[in-house]
Design an enzyme around this catalytic site. Sequence first.
Site, PDB file in Angstrom:
ATOM      1  N   GLU A 173     -41.704  29.917 -55.947  1.00 44.38           N
ATOM      2  CA  GLU A 173     -40.247  30.010 -55.730  1.00 44.38           C
ATOM      3  C   GLU A 173     -39.800  29.225 -54.506  1.00 44.38           C
ATOM      4  OE1 GLU A 173     -37.903  32.360 -57.631  1.00 44.38           O
ATOM      5  OE2 GLU A 173     -39.445  32.312 -59.180  1.00 44.38           O
ATOM      6  N   HIS A 232     -37.638  37.822 -53.101  1.00 45.12           N
ATOM      7  CA  HIS A 232     -38.192  36.717 -52.315  1.00 45.12           C
ATOM      8  C   HIS A 232     -38.426  37.242 -50.901  1.00 45.12           C
ATOM      9  CE1 HIS A 232     -35.775  33.841 -55.095  1.00 45.12           C
ATOM     10  NE2 HIS A 232     -37.041  33.760 -55.426  1.00 45.12           N
ATOM     11  N   CYS A 236     -30.176  31.691 -48.768  1.00 42.02           N
ATOM     12  CA  CYS A 236     -30.535  31.220 -50.117  1.00 42.02           C
ATOM     13  C   CYS A 236     -29.857  29.904 -50.431  1.00 42.02           C
ATOM     14  CB  CYS A 236     -30.076  32.204 -51.184  1.00 42.02           C
ATOM     15  SG  CYS A 236     -30.846  33.795 -51.089  1.00 42.02           S
TER      16      CYS A 236
HETATM   17  O1  SUG Z   1     -33.337  33.839 -58.320  1.00 44.93           O
HETATM   18  N1  SUG Z   1     -30.035  34.992 -58.608  1.00 44.93           N
HETATM   19  C1  SUG Z   1     -31.032  34.274 -57.864  1.00 44.93           C
HETATM   20  C2  SUG Z   1     -30.836  34.511 -56.389  1.00 44.93           C
HETATM   21  C3  SUG Z   1     -31.730  33.622 -55.561  1.00 44.93           C
HETATM   22  C4  SUG Z   1     -31.698  33.963 -54.121  1.00 44.93           C
HETATM   23  N2  SUG Z   1     -32.511  33.091 -53.391  1.00 44.93           N
HETATM   24  C5  SUG Z   1     -33.261  33.420 -52.315  1.00 44.93           C
HETATM   25  N3  SUG Z   1     -33.514  34.650 -51.993  1.00 44.93           N
HETATM   26  N4  SUG Z   1     -33.769  32.459 -51.636  1.00 44.93           N
HETATM   27  C6  SUG Z   1     -32.440  34.694 -58.299  1.00 44.93           C
HETATM   28  O2  SUG Z   1     -32.637  35.877 -58.606  1.00 44.93           O
HETATM   29  C7  SUG Z   1     -28.856  35.603 -60.640  1.00 44.93           C
HETATM   30  C8  SUG Z   1     -28.171  34.867 -61.768  1.00 44.93           C
HETATM   31  C9  SUG Z   1     -27.396  35.764 -62.681  1.00 44.93           C
HETATM   32  O3  SUG Z   1     -27.759  36.934 -62.832  1.00 44.93           O
HETATM   33  O4  SUG Z   1     -26.379  35.285 -63.248  1.00 44.93           O
HETATM   34  C10 SUG Z   1     -29.866  34.759 -59.927  1.00 44.93           C
HETATM   35  O5  SUG Z   1     -30.477  33.908 -60.522  1.00 44.93           O
END
Ligand code: SUG
Length: 446
Positions: A171, A244, A365
């Site tokens: 990731e 994460h 993020c």
């Molecule tokens: O991968 N949310 C992302 C959020 C990513 C956050 N990034 C870090 N922590 N670096 C994920 O879970 C949700 C999309 C939706 O439900 O429409 C989403 O993909």
Amino acid sequence: MIANEANFDGLIGPTHNYGGLSDGNIASASNAGLIAHPKEAVLQGLGKMLSMYEAGLWQGILPPHQRPFLPVLRQFGFDGSDREIYSRGWREVPRLMKNLMSASSMWAANAATVSPSMDCADNRLNMTPANLSTMLHRSLEHEQTGRALKKAFPFANTHAALPLQSTFADEGAANHVRLCAERGSPGVEIFVYGRDGFEAATRGFPARQTLQSCEAIIRAHKLTPSRTVIARQSRAAIDAGAFHNDVVCVGAMQTLFYHELAFEDTAQVQTAINDASKGLFEPIFVEVPESEVPIADAIKAYLFNSMLVQFPDDDRLTLIAPLETQETKSTKEYCDRLVKSNGPIGKVKYVDVRQSMRNGGGPACLRLRVTLKKSEWENVNPAMKYTRPNHKRLVEWVKRNYREQIAPEDLPDPDLMDESFRALDELTEILNLGSDFYPFQRTRML
Ligand code: SUG
């Protein structure tokens, strides 16, 4: 040597919506089906970039990905015009379609793992796009990410993503922290994994990063083994919603700021970091106890998904936290105490990124950190650097192209696809990406 940490933010795409696509991401699950506000979302992201730029940091922009991602539909046997397969897709495979619509590339911390040239044996910036193989909607990102990184950093050693297989689940920078004495000197890179890809699967929320992918990246980036640390994320943190590591930990310069429950074995992580930084710097650990900020509050308020930045002329670090941290009693009170203390974090600044937050994406993020020597920064694609003229062009572009809102029932509208492609087409000019950057541009040329 002059070197700095640049933040490259993912521009929020025109199909931003709440799809409920990420198991283990509590915000994504609990806000599924809400009405999203794409125009507000992208302007919030641009607002954050503007404030970092105005504070004197190096700021860059990564383009949103093509959504809907039609190549998958064609691979699955749909044929006809783009509008035909889009409408048929929504009739026949609506759950797949939701995955092809996500604007998830906005979370640039998941774009890649980045090792600056000072840490790598080939003396080049090394980057590995994350395969994001755990979540279907995110597994579609790595190829377009690789293309964007090559456009932005033509001088870098940009690797291919690791194989899209559970053992190599990766990731990106969301599970990676770099500590250093000063930006231009070698640092210590910390890789955090949630599971050993060869162990039997555990129960609970998915662990999205494996030990094997960390090891592969360390090798590929030719990092010095004695200057790297591999740490295991705690099962407690994952099950509390830390999908994460950057949901419970952030680091900058010599400082590691993390929750008491972030790691499986905190004492071992501290010892490993102390050993790896010998002769370079003295690490500073700021551990937030569960008794002061319960992990559920930390995750709801996204205290650790903040950017920890060194503004020019400041002697202490600033935490760029989401408004939700200010609105949650325990995290707000903790931050007030933090700045009053004599510790390494001297200021907390709150930013509004609520549209992204509702999908589990905080200030950290939204950006990919890329530490660059001045000579490297000068060779970054100038159109992908954030500047005042670029800001103005982008705001006008948003106003021309973005919808005020998208409800779940708006998604099947083929006009939304056309609008999205038109916007992205225009963007390739603004960011100087070429007229064949997106798959829809290439098929149009056939
Ligand atoms: O991968 N949310 C992302 C959020 C990513 C956050 N990034 C870090 N922590 N670096 C994920 O879970 C949700 C999309 C939706 O439900 O429409 C989403 O993909």
